[in-house]
Design a protein around this motif. Structure first.
Motif, mmCIF file in Angstrom:
data_model
loop_
_atom_site.group_PDB
_atom_site.id
_atom_site.type_symbol
_atom_site.label_atom_id
_atom_site.label_comp_id
_atom_site.label_asym_id
_atom_site.label_seq_id
_atom_site.Cartn_x
_atom_site.Cartn_y
_atom_site.Cartn_z
ATOM 1 N N SER A 29 0.875 -1.160 -0.044
ATOM 2 C CA SER A 29 0.020 0.003 -0.009
ATOM 3 C C SER A 29 0.834 1.378 0.010
ATOM 4 O O SER A 29 1.897 1.520 0.637
ATOM 5 C CB SER A 29 -0.920 -0.044 1.284
ATOM 6 N N ILE A 30 0.651 2.181 -0.844
ATOM 7 C CA ILE A 30 1.153 3.458 -0.741
ATOM 8 C C ILE A 30 0.745 4.281 0.422
ATOM 9 O O ILE A 30 -0.510 4.137 0.796
ATOM 10 C CB ILE A 30 0.742 4.374 -1.915
ATOM 11 N N ASN A 31 1.569 4.972 1.116
ATOM 12 C CA ASN A 31 1.366 5.440 2.543
ATOM 13 C C ASN A 31 1.315 7.043 2.079
ATOM 14 O O ASN A 31 0.301 7.288 1.396
ATOM 15 C CB ASN A 31 2.537 5.312 3.411
ATOM 16 N N ALA A 32 2.102 7.868 2.798
ATOM 17 C CA ALA A 32 2.194 9.259 2.630
ATOM 18 C C ALA A 32 2.396 9.531 0.875
ATOM 19 O O ALA A 32 3.171 8.939 0.094
ATOM 20 C CB ALA A 32 3.386 10.003 3.171
ATOM 21 N N MET A 33 1.698 10.549 0.403
ATOM 22 C CA MET A 33 1.676 11.025 -0.902
ATOM 23 C C MET A 33 1.674 12.284 -1.054
ATOM 24 O O MET A 33 1.162 13.360 -0.038
ATOM 25 C CB MET A 33 0.658 10.494 -1.957
ATOM 26 N N ASN A 72 -7.236 5.657 -2.951
ATOM 27 C CA ASN A 72 -6.446 4.678 -2.469
ATOM 28 C C ASN A 72 -6.553 3.124 -3.322
ATOM 29 O O ASN A 72 -5.647 2.499 -3.531
ATOM 30 C CB ASN A 72 -6.498 4.165 -0.920
ATOM 31 N N ALA A 73 -7.793 3.076 -3.938
ATOM 32 C CA ALA A 73 -8.144 1.740 -4.647
ATOM 33 C C ALA A 73 -7.172 1.761 -5.924
ATOM 34 O O ALA A 73 -6.807 1.112 -6.587
ATOM 35 C CB ALA A 73 -9.696 1.626 -4.765
ATOM 36 N N LYS A 74 -7.060 3.141 -6.478
ATOM 37 C CA LYS A 74 -6.253 3.205 -7.621
ATOM 38 C C LYS A 74 -4.960 3.868 -7.283
ATOM 39 O O LYS A 74 -3.985 4.069 -8.484
ATOM 40 C CB LYS A 74 -7.101 4.390 -8.396
ATOM 41 N N ASP A 75 -4.401 3.883 -6.233
ATOM 42 C CA ASP A 75 -3.268 4.460 -5.699
ATOM 43 C C ASP A 75 -2.803 5.772 -6.498
ATOM 44 O O ASP A 75 -1.949 5.740 -7.308
ATOM 45 C CB ASP A 75 -2.098 3.066 -6.225
ATOM 46 N N THR A 76 -3.523 6.643 -6.619
ATOM 47 C CA THR A 76 -3.615 7.789 -7.403
ATOM 48 C C THR A 76 -3.981 8.850 -6.533
ATOM 49 O O THR A 76 -4.910 8.997 -5.630
ATOM 50 C CB THR A 76 -4.625 7.733 -8.648
#
Length: 122
Positions: A29-33, A72-76
């Protein structure tokens, strides 16, 4: 992790732009963006950051005009830019990290997009 940013362009003062940045290449999972920008002849600076839970932080110069949000589902991660000013001109970079939950410091981010040019001019 690869980040692909899009949505930059030339816009008149007072106009609107929407940027997006999609992450790929990881099973984690991508955390901080976040979004950063660099104007000609200047250092890269913070625009906005967002945690995986959707908590956002903005640079004072963009508060009330910029909106960061993510899917978050698209990591965008997205950046909506309203009421653009000439001083918003620059290359906008998205950043992401798997480990940290939050940071405003660009050095804390491991992954960066290629940058997308935003030019505000009449």
């Amino acid at each position: 992790v690869q980040l692909q940013a899009s949505g930059g362009g030339l816009v008149q003062p007072g106009g609107y732009l929407g940027l997006s940045c999609a992450a790929s290449g990881t099973i984690y999972s991508i955390n901080a963006m976040g979004w950063y920008r660099q104007a000609p002849g200047k250092q890269r600076e913070l625009v906005a950051t967002i945690t995986s839970g959707g908590i956002a932080n903005y640079a004072d110069s963009v508060k009330g005009r910029f909106d960061i949000f993510r899917d978050n589902a698209k990591d965008t991660v997205y950046l909506e830019i309203n009421k653009l000013k000439p001083e918003d001109t620059g290359v906008y970079y998205c950043a992401a990290d798997l480990g940290i939950s939050y940071s405003d410091y660009d050095a804390d981010y491991d992954y960066w997009g290629q940058g997308t040019q935003v030019t505000v001019s009449s």
